[in-house]
Design an enzyme around this catalytic site. Structure first.
Site, PDB file in Angstrom:
ATOM      1  N   HIS A  68       0.874  -1.184   0.000  1.00 22.15           N
ATOM      2  CA  HIS A  68       0.000   0.000   0.000  1.00 22.15           C
ATOM      3  C   HIS A  68       0.902   1.223   0.000  1.00 22.15           C
ATOM      4  CE1 HIS A  68      -3.671  -2.337   0.911  1.00 22.15           C
ATOM      5  NE2 HIS A  68      -2.814  -3.133   1.523  1.00 22.15           N
ATOM      6  N   LEU A  69       0.858   1.996  -1.091  1.00 20.91           N
ATOM      7  CA  LEU A  69       1.713   3.191  -1.162  1.00 20.91           C
ATOM      8  C   LEU A  69       0.941   4.458  -0.815  1.00 20.91           C
ATOM      9  CD1 LEU A  69       3.937   2.408  -4.300  1.00 20.91           C
ATOM     10  CD2 LEU A  69       4.431   2.001  -1.874  1.00 20.91           C
ATOM     11  N   HIS A 185      -8.805 -10.531  -1.464  1.00 20.18           N
ATOM     12  CA  HIS A 185      -8.764 -10.328  -0.011  1.00 20.18           C
ATOM     13  C   HIS A 185      -9.935 -11.140   0.526  1.00 20.18           C
ATOM     14  CE1 HIS A 185      -8.503  -7.750   3.749  1.00 20.18           C
ATOM     15  NE2 HIS A 185      -9.716  -8.266   3.853  1.00 20.18           N
ATOM     16  N   ASP A 311       2.281  -6.997   2.344  1.00 16.84           N
ATOM     17  CA  ASP A 311       1.059  -6.252   2.691  1.00 16.84           C
ATOM     18  C   ASP A 311       1.461  -4.960   3.415  1.00 16.84           C
ATOM     19  OD1 ASP A 311      -1.545  -5.452   2.970  1.00 16.84           O
ATOM     20  OD2 ASP A 311      -2.113  -6.980   4.439  1.00 16.84           O
TER      21      ASP A 311
END
Ligand code: DOR
Length: 431
Positions: A68-69, A185, A311
């Site tokens: 996640h950026l 997910h 993650d």
């Protein structure tokens, strides 16, 4: 000294390193030229810029297919520049970023924006993942074709499951038509019912609301059923339960095109750690029990779990410095993944070095059809050089990520990243 370098050199020679190939580790010299691996031989002499890799190991550039950026929208937690700096410091030459940004990456404009920012920052390769549904709301499909054409390498509503099976079924079909996969997910939105941690002895002890394994397993089973009936591949995100590992193992045995990932926190920790009430232990899916940890390790060993991802979920201090129930889910993991994997899987004799290279580089490249993942003549010059003997203590205050949220602060590990090389350019150096 830690350095991020951006200078382009036409040629780079790496001498005397121990290169990790699928069939073993071999001492050799590697010449990189014009972004590709030009030559691999016992001895290469060239008066170009040279790295002495004596005593170090050379891996195919590590690939993290689940990070996640946070950009666009949540730059207080991370942005593409800080995330890229953290990625190359962690040895990653390539990452794939999840779409739960603001706006959600559910259209070609956001995909293009992320790729543009990645080019500007020019550290690691960044591949956007588009959302399955608009706004990750689970109600209608995103612009799948347009995102794929703009460069999205996969689709996911990571952070939630797509609860509507009809929508997931259509998404898998459209994704497949465009040559990409859905990354699932797995979390039953009703059954989780506000659960914060694994349901078991430690949820009872702490009074923190538990979430049963079935929350995850039911959705893993649904994705396997869809994949099997459609004959379309699906990938299961961050597997944490022993029963989920078993569902995937059985599906693979009967030929279902399912692949799966897990993360360092699931093979390194058990939920005993939540008794500290440290919100850095709060992650979704939750850290589970020893039976799960062992099954995750076994799954990585026998290939049921194809790859290790982080993650990487950076959060700001204010998102975590609150009571457990209110804290954000997630662990900042990109700077600790290699050392935790090496220390807990290779040093313990579970995985060989070639197996580690497979789980952290070749497998993600295979699953998402990405370049890289191999040390071979003509391949992309993406390499990670590590000093496996070097022991150090994880110090989150030194993270380059904006997210300092890790339950591993103070842990002693082996395996320091010395160089991260992308397309033949040294992007990170710490020697
Ligand atoms: O712990 C998590 N944090 N799990 C997810 O699936 C999403 C992630 C985030 O975005 O913070």
């Amino acid at each position: 000294m830690k350095l991020h370098l951006k200078g382009r050199v036409a040629k780079l020679l790496i001498k005397n390193g121990n290169a990790v190939f699928p069939d073993g580790v071999k001492k050799c010299d590697i010449l990189l030229q014009n972004g590709k691996i030009a030559n691999i031989a016992d001895c290469i002499d060239d008066d170009c810029y040279t790295i002495d890799a004596s005593g170090k190991h050379i891996f195919p550039g590590l690939i993290d297919m689940h990070v996640h950026l946070r950009e666009p929208g949540f730059e207080g937690k991370e942005d593409i520049e800080s995330g890229s700096k953290a990625a190359v410091a962690g040895g990653f030459t390539q990452v794939c970023c999840m779409p739960n940004t603001n706006p959600v990456c559910d259209n070609a404009v956001v995909v293009t924006y992320i790729k543009h920012r990645a080019d500007e920052v020019n550290l690691c390769k960044i591949n956007p993942i588009g959302s399955i549904t608009r706004g990750e709301k689970g109600e209608e499909l995103s612009d799948i074709g347009k995102m794929a054409n703009a460069g999205a390498v996969a689709l996911s509503d990571d952070g939630k499951s797509v609860m509507d099976s009809k929508i997931m079924c259509l998404a898998m079909q459209y994704a497949n038509d465009f040559g990409i996969k859905c990354l699932a997910h797995c979390e039953d939105a009703k059954l989780v019912d506000g659960g914060l941690v694994n349901e078991g002895k430690n949820s009872a002890l702490t009074g923190l609301k538990g979430s049963v394994r079935a929350v995850e397993d039911i959705m893993i089973a649904r994705e396997i059923c869809l994949s099997e009936s459609l004959s379309i591949p699906v990938h299961i995100c961050h597997v944490s339960t022993y029963s989920g590992v078993q569902l995937i193992r059985e599906a693979k045995a009967r030929g279902v095109q399912v692949t799966a990932e897990t993360c360092p926190h699931y093979f390194s920790l058990t939920d005993d750690i939540i008794t500290s009430f440290d919100t850095n232990t709060k992650v979704n899916p939750p850290i589970r029990e020893e039976i799960d940890r062992q099954a995750v390790i076994e799954g990585l060993k026998d290939g049921t779990l194809d790859c290790i991802v982080t993650d990487h979920a950076p959060h700001s201090v204010k998102d975590k410095q609150v009571e457990y129930a209110l804290a954000a889910f997630g662990i900042s993991g990109i700077e600790t993944s290699f050392a935790l994997s090496y220390t807990n899987l290779v040093k313990t004799g579970i995985l060989t070095l070639p197996e580690l290279a497979d789980r952290m580089s070749a497998a993600p490249a295979r699953i998402l059809n990405l370049e890289g993942g191999e040390i071979a003549s003509g391949a992309a010059a993406d390499l990670t050089i590590a000093d496996l003997e070097e022991k150090y203590v994880i110090d989150s205050s030194q993270f380059l990520s904006k997210g300092k949220n890790t339950p591993f602060n103070g842990s002693e590990v082996y395996g320091k990243i010395a160089y991260t090389i992308v397309d033949g350019e040294v992007k990170y150096k710490n020697v």
